[in-house]
Design an enzyme around this catalytic site. Structure first.
Site, PDB file in Angstrom:
ATOM      1  N   CYS A 139       0.860  -1.185   0.000  1.00  0.00           N
ATOM      2  CA  CYS A 139       0.000   0.000   0.000  1.00  0.00           C
ATOM      3  C   CYS A 139       0.895   1.232   0.000  1.00  0.00           C
ATOM      4  O   CYS A 139       2.089   1.140  -0.204  1.00  0.00           O
ATOM      5  CB  CYS A 139      -0.985  -0.016   1.167  1.00  0.00           C
ATOM      6  SG  CYS A 139      -0.230   0.133   2.785  1.00  0.00           S
ATOM      7  N   CYS A 162      -4.473  -0.669  -1.474  1.00  0.00           N
ATOM      8  CA  CYS A 162      -4.815   0.754  -1.458  1.00  0.00           C
ATOM      9  C   CYS A 162      -6.252   0.951  -1.953  1.00  0.00           C
ATOM     10  O   CYS A 162      -6.829   0.077  -2.590  1.00  0.00           O
ATOM     11  CB  CYS A 162      -3.831   1.533  -2.320  1.00  0.00           C
ATOM     12  SG  CYS A 162      -3.615   0.809  -3.933  1.00  0.00           S
ATOM     13  N   CYS A 193      -2.117   3.719  -6.042  1.00  0.00           N
ATOM     14  CA  CYS A 193      -1.574   2.405  -5.703  1.00  0.00           C
ATOM     15  C   CYS A 193      -0.127   2.307  -6.164  1.00  0.00           C
ATOM     16  O   CYS A 193       0.205   2.739  -7.269  1.00  0.00           O
ATOM     17  CB  CYS A 193      -2.378   1.303  -6.373  1.00  0.00           C
ATOM     18  SG  CYS A 193      -3.905   0.920  -5.532  1.00  0.00           S
TER      19      CYS A 193
END
Length: 164
Positions: A11, A84, A92
């Site tokens: 993430c 994400c 992302c």
């Protein structure tokens, strides 16, 4: 696929979702999964609420740290799962290479506001979503799966458990 399958949860900040994913992969994988985590712009600190939700559920955490993707150079990665939340405008991270990649978009509980109970509920929701998906991933017959099958199965898991 080789087991344990080294699964990288990726993430932006590497403080909540990816940390929870890493710990759950180790916990639920029972030797079939090995969790790793990193971020494209790590906060440098693991969110205390992420650690608390894992502790409440009896999930051991193996020396968690908020780290950059570059810190995993040389590490064998068998699958990358980005967590994400593109719907919230999060960018992302991009993992280059031919490693199988899947996106399991989840809201970032680090941005939760409100009462302590509301904030804890956001972390519980993230934990629950990741728990269901990772449990299903660990139940797959990974030894007989090729990379395309792994991607398709992980995408199906996310679709099927999208409201968990």
């Amino acid at each position: 696929m080789n087991t344990p399958l080294n699964v990288l949860f990726l993430c932006t900040g590497n403080s909540c979702r990816s940390i929870i994913g890493e710990a759950l992969a180790d916990h639920l994988g029972q030797g079939k999964l090995r969790g790793l985590s990193a971020g494209s712009m790590p906060t440098g600190k693991v969110n205390e609420n992420a650690l608390a939700v894992l502790s409440r559920h009896g999930v051991a955490v193996n020396n968690p740290s908020s780290k950059n993707m570059d810190d995993l150079e040389g590490e064998q990665i068998d699958m990358v799962i980005t967590v994400c939340d593109a719907a919230a405008g999060e960018a992302c991270p991009v993992w280059l290479g031919d490693t199988p990649k899947v996106h399991w978009g989840l809201a970032d509980p680090a941005h939760a506001t409100g009462t302590e109970d509301e904030i804890q509920a956001a972390f519980e929701a993230t934990y629950s979503a990741l728990h269901g998906r990772i449990k299903a991933l660990a139940e797959l017959d990974l030894a007989d799966m090729n990379p395309l099958g792994l991607i398709a199965s992980a995408q199906k898991i996310h679709r099927d458990l999208g409201d968990s």
